[in-house]
Scaffold this active site. Sequence first.
Site, PDB file in Angstrom:
ATOM      1  N   LYS A 182       0.885  -1.185   0.000  1.00  0.00           N
ATOM      2  CA  LYS A 182       0.000   0.000   0.000  1.00  0.00           C
ATOM      3  C   LYS A 182       0.913   1.222   0.000  1.00  0.00           C
ATOM      4  CE  LYS A 182      -1.782   3.108   2.057  1.00  0.00           C
ATOM      5  NZ  LYS A 182      -1.644   4.526   1.554  1.00  0.00           N
ATOM      6  N   GLY A 235       6.811   5.654   8.095  1.00  0.00           N
ATOM      7  CA  GLY A 235       5.966   6.854   8.069  1.00  0.00           C
ATOM      8  C   GLY A 235       6.083   7.573   9.395  1.00  0.00           C
ATOM      9  N   SER A 236       5.035   8.305   9.741  1.00  0.00           N
ATOM     10  CA  SER A 236       5.094   9.136  10.946  1.00  0.00           C
ATOM     11  C   SER A 236       4.983   8.288  12.213  1.00  0.00           C
ATOM     12  CB  SER A 236       3.948  10.148  10.908  1.00  0.00           C
ATOM     13  OG  SER A 236       2.720   9.460  10.866  1.00  0.00           O
ATOM     14  N   VAL A 239       1.196   7.506  13.242  1.00  0.00           N
ATOM     15  CA  VAL A 239       0.541   6.386  12.542  1.00  0.00           C
ATOM     16  C   VAL A 239       1.218   5.069  12.932  1.00  0.00           C
ATOM     17  CG1 VAL A 239       0.051   5.364  10.282  1.00  0.00           C
ATOM     18  CG2 VAL A 239      -0.270   7.815  10.621  1.00  0.00           C
ATOM     19  N   GLY A 240       2.545   5.080  13.019  1.00  0.00           N
ATOM     20  CA  GLY A 240       3.277   3.868  13.385  1.00  0.00           C
ATOM     21  C   GLY A 240       2.854   3.322  14.744  1.00  0.00           C
ATOM     22  N   GLU A 257       9.571   2.073  10.947  1.00  0.00           N
ATOM     23  CA  GLU A 257      10.601   3.103  10.732  1.00  0.00           C
ATOM     24  C   GLU A 257       9.877   4.436  10.728  1.00  0.00           C
ATOM     25  OE1 GLU A 257      13.762   2.552  10.539  1.00  0.00           O
ATOM     26  OE2 GLU A 257      13.695   0.378  10.335  1.00  0.00           O
ATOM     27  N   CYS A 291      13.341  11.772   6.586  1.00  0.00           N
ATOM     28  CA  CYS A 291      13.316  11.381   8.003  1.00  0.00           C
ATOM     29  C   CYS A 291      14.648  11.709   8.653  1.00  0.00           C
ATOM     30  CB  CYS A 291      13.012   9.898   8.137  1.00  0.00           C
ATOM     31  SG  CYS A 291      14.064   8.879   7.115  1.00  0.00           S
ATOM     32  N   GLU A 392       8.945  17.071  14.800  1.00  0.00           N
ATOM     33  CA  GLU A 392       9.360  16.926  13.404  1.00  0.00           C
ATOM     34  C   GLU A 392       8.524  17.864  12.528  1.00  0.00           C
ATOM     35  OE1 GLU A 392       8.408  13.243  11.323  1.00  0.00           O
ATOM     36  OE2 GLU A 392      10.459  13.171  10.570  1.00  0.00           O
TER      37      GLU A 392
HETATM   38  P1  NAP Z   1       2.282   8.964   7.251  1.00  0.00           P
HETATM   39  O1  NAP Z   1       1.239   9.978   7.157  1.00  0.00           O
HETATM   40  O2  NAP Z   1       2.479   8.259   8.540  1.00  0.00           O
HETATM   41  O3  NAP Z   1       1.955   7.888   6.078  1.00  0.00           O
HETATM   42  C1  NAP Z   1       2.800   6.800   5.798  1.00  0.00           C
HETATM   43  C2  NAP Z   1       1.994   5.709   5.127  1.00  0.00           C
HETATM   44  O4  NAP Z   1       1.011   5.217   6.042  1.00  0.00           O
HETATM   45  C3  NAP Z   1       1.199   6.179   3.901  1.00  0.00           C
HETATM   46  O5  NAP Z   1       1.134   5.138   2.963  1.00  0.00           O
HETATM   47  C4  NAP Z   1      -0.170   6.455   4.491  1.00  0.00           C
HETATM   48  O6  NAP Z   1      -1.208   6.428   3.536  1.00  0.00           O
HETATM   49  C5  NAP Z   1      -0.280   5.312   5.467  1.00  0.00           C
HETATM   50  N1  NAP Z   1      -1.249   5.507   6.547  1.00  0.00           N
HETATM   51  C6  NAP Z   1      -1.727   6.681   7.049  1.00  0.00           C
HETATM   52  N2  NAP Z   1      -2.613   6.432   8.040  1.00  0.00           N
HETATM   53  C7  NAP Z   1      -2.686   5.083   8.161  1.00  0.00           C
HETATM   54  C8  NAP Z   1      -3.435   4.209   9.007  1.00  0.00           C
HETATM   55  N3  NAP Z   1      -4.280   4.671   9.936  1.00  0.00           N
HETATM   56  N4  NAP Z   1      -3.279   2.874   8.872  1.00  0.00           N
HETATM   57  C9  NAP Z   1      -2.410   2.393   7.957  1.00  0.00           C
HETATM   58  N5  NAP Z   1      -1.695   3.165   7.115  1.00  0.00           N
HETATM   59  C10 NAP Z   1      -1.818   4.495   7.216  1.00  0.00           C
HETATM   60  O7  NAP Z   1       3.706   9.543   6.842  1.00  0.00           O
HETATM   61  P2  NAP Z   1       4.083  10.399   5.540  1.00  0.00           P
HETATM   62  O8  NAP Z   1       3.580  11.772   5.695  1.00  0.00           O
HETATM   63  O9  NAP Z   1       3.726   9.638   4.321  1.00  0.00           O
HETATM   64  O10 NAP Z   1       5.677  10.402   5.640  1.00  0.00           O
HETATM   65  C11 NAP Z   1       6.394  11.270   6.436  1.00  0.00           C
HETATM   66  C12 NAP Z   1       6.839  10.577   7.719  1.00  0.00           C
HETATM   67  O11 NAP Z   1       7.577   9.400   7.396  1.00  0.00           O
HETATM   68  C13 NAP Z   1       7.789  11.435   8.526  1.00  0.00           C
HETATM   69  O12 NAP Z   1       7.452  11.320   9.889  1.00  0.00           O
HETATM   70  C14 NAP Z   1       9.149  10.814   8.252  1.00  0.00           C
HETATM   71  O13 NAP Z   1      10.109  11.027   9.258  1.00  0.00           O
HETATM   72  C15 NAP Z   1       8.779   9.373   8.142  1.00  0.00           C
HETATM   73  N6  NAP Z   1       9.795   8.624   7.407  1.00  0.00           N
HETATM   74  C16 NAP Z   1      10.570   7.754   8.121  1.00  0.00           C
HETATM   75  C17 NAP Z   1      11.578   7.052   7.485  1.00  0.00           C
HETATM   76  C18 NAP Z   1      12.441   6.086   8.260  1.00  0.00           C
HETATM   77  O14 NAP Z   1      13.041   5.202   7.631  1.00  0.00           O
HETATM   78  N7  NAP Z   1      12.561   6.215   9.568  1.00  0.00           N
HETATM   79  C19 NAP Z   1      11.792   7.236   6.117  1.00  0.00           C
HETATM   80  C20 NAP Z   1      10.974   8.137   5.424  1.00  0.00           C
HETATM   81  C21 NAP Z   1       9.969   8.819   6.077  1.00  0.00           C
HETATM   82  P3  NAP Z   1      -1.648   7.799   2.799  1.00  0.00           P
HETATM   83  O15 NAP Z   1      -0.493   8.243   2.012  1.00  0.00           O
HETATM   84  O16 NAP Z   1      -2.792   7.366   1.976  1.00  0.00           O
HETATM   85  O17 NAP Z   1      -2.012   8.761   3.895  1.00  0.00           O
END
Ligand code: NAP
Length: 517
Positions: A182, A235-236, A239-240, A257, A291, A392
């Site tokens: 997804k 992701g964030s 959500v994680g 992550e 990130c 962040e």
């Molecule tokens: P996000 O809002 O948490 O979304 C990440 C993924 O999760 C997307 O595919 C999103 O779908 C999905 N998602 C959202 N809500 C969900 C739920 N309730 N259940 C299951 N899946 C859900 O994060 P983002 O804005 O895409 O990315 C930015 C974040 O990612 C930042 O916090 C960044 O630090 C982190 N990040 C971490 C790393 C690492 O390796 N540590 C690397 C890159 C990014 P939708 O897109 O449809 O909302």
Amino acid sequence: MQPQPVAGAPEIHRNFIGGEWVDARSGAAFEDIDPATGEVVGVFPRSGPEEVRRAVAAAREAFPSWSRTPAPVRGEILHRASLLLRAEKEEIARLMTREMGKVLVETRGDVQEGIDTALYQASEGRRLFGITTPSELRDKFAMTVRMPVGVAALITPWNFPIAIPSWKIFPALLCGNTVVFKPASDTPACAARLVALLAKAGVPPGVVNLVYGTGGEAGAALVSEPGVDLISFTGSSAVGSAIAETGARLHKKVSLEMGGKNGQIVMDDADLSLAVEGALWGAFGTTGQRCTATSRIIVHKKVVKEFTETLVARAQALRIGNGLDPRTQMGPLINEAAREKVHRYVRIGIDEGAKLLCGGASHEEGECTRGFFYKPTIFTDGDPKMRIAQEEIFGPVTLILPVDDLDQAIAVHNATRYGLSSSIYTRDVNQAFRAICDIEAGITYINGPTIGAEAHLPFGGIKETGNGHREGGTAVIDIFTEWKTVYIDYSGKLQKAQIDTPDPGGDGDNSAGKPNG
Ligand code: NAP
């Protein structure tokens, strides 16, 4: 078949389930928007629980055959995928810049990371080592083998649309798992390219399935689907954490992550121009949407004035624009909501008393009026407790925190709930090693910026950045396999561990197991 594009109209896309491109039953759709121009890049199905269930069922059905395919053969398919990625690198990089905005040199790097990961994991097919070790008993053999986990649900963010899915999909497949992917709703087009390319490389139907849809609908449905054994999420942290709760309740293996609040330390003996280069790239590369972005710069007071003046001048000179233009150095933010969030944090920083040195506003000049551009923003005179030093922001905003010495620098660095990446600029080997030992982070760079992972090394963080796993290198294999410990007793009699074990000291009562006894 994917629907054929109509000239001039945005391309209509489908899910990929059981080896076929299929529509979502609901007929609902969402648009993929170019953040530099506002143009529609493509239209994608907004799937719900029904599509998720079908995709998981297809993955379950494909699992027995794929998991029994020899790992070297699975590796061969990944090798073919690496060649296809290489052949399509430029085309995919351009598509990526269109759908998420980062500049072409960076999107080429993103695809290259996918190529590197495919090559690395392909070769892992001929290793996938277990261990053999002596048994404590005679005529008994002991070893471990790696088992696939099952159906893996892979949920990814938009900031690395090929690299991050590759970090998950390639090792998941190599280890014998089947996949439901997804992708982020902001970067669905790259996901389509990657999955189509895997099918072309020879991944059998049902082994990789792609379901589009919002996180709250498709993502949440996938996480709680009973047929899913493993969830790998990037992701964030918000959500994680929610995914971890659901996963724990349903007894799924969960790898996370998440976010970061990464700090670069600059000591008074540092090569200052190198430290400025590093900070500029770390804070404003990918428009600060990494990130590992450098969102705090912890600078020794003796050099803070010179460092700050140079950094501000360099940041103000960055050329902002459409990432497809080779002259552009910084592209737009991903969407309007992200721009509003960044600006909200700038207001918070000002209200908290930090001093705004540059930026702090949208960039709406020339061709940039239609996109989500924001100026490179630098604060100074910050306090480590401020929200802009703790939370962040995920945009082109960084905060300079002056310190007196290394002890204070490390204390300030560690005073956040995150622990992903870190860096120190110093010419003193003792200070460098102190930093390596005392900085709380999954990654520490010496004389390099906080960004720039390589595919064959572990990647991930501590504290609220992760939950103890690492992607990349061989570390990722621990996410996508379960250990099986195997004992082979060829003595022909019942031997009891710890009880019949030979006792060389001769003072136990297990005489039956004594040497020659
Ligand atoms: P996000 O809002 O948490 O979304 C990440 C993924 O999760 C997307 O595919 C999103 O779908 C999905 N998602 C959202 N809500 C969900 C739920 N309730 N259940 C299951 N899946 C859900 O994060 P983002 O804005 O895409 O990315 C930015 C974040 O990612 C930042 O916090 C960044 O630090 C982190 N990040 C971490 C790393 C690492 O390796 N540590 C690397 C890159 C990014 P939708 O897109 O449809 O909302």
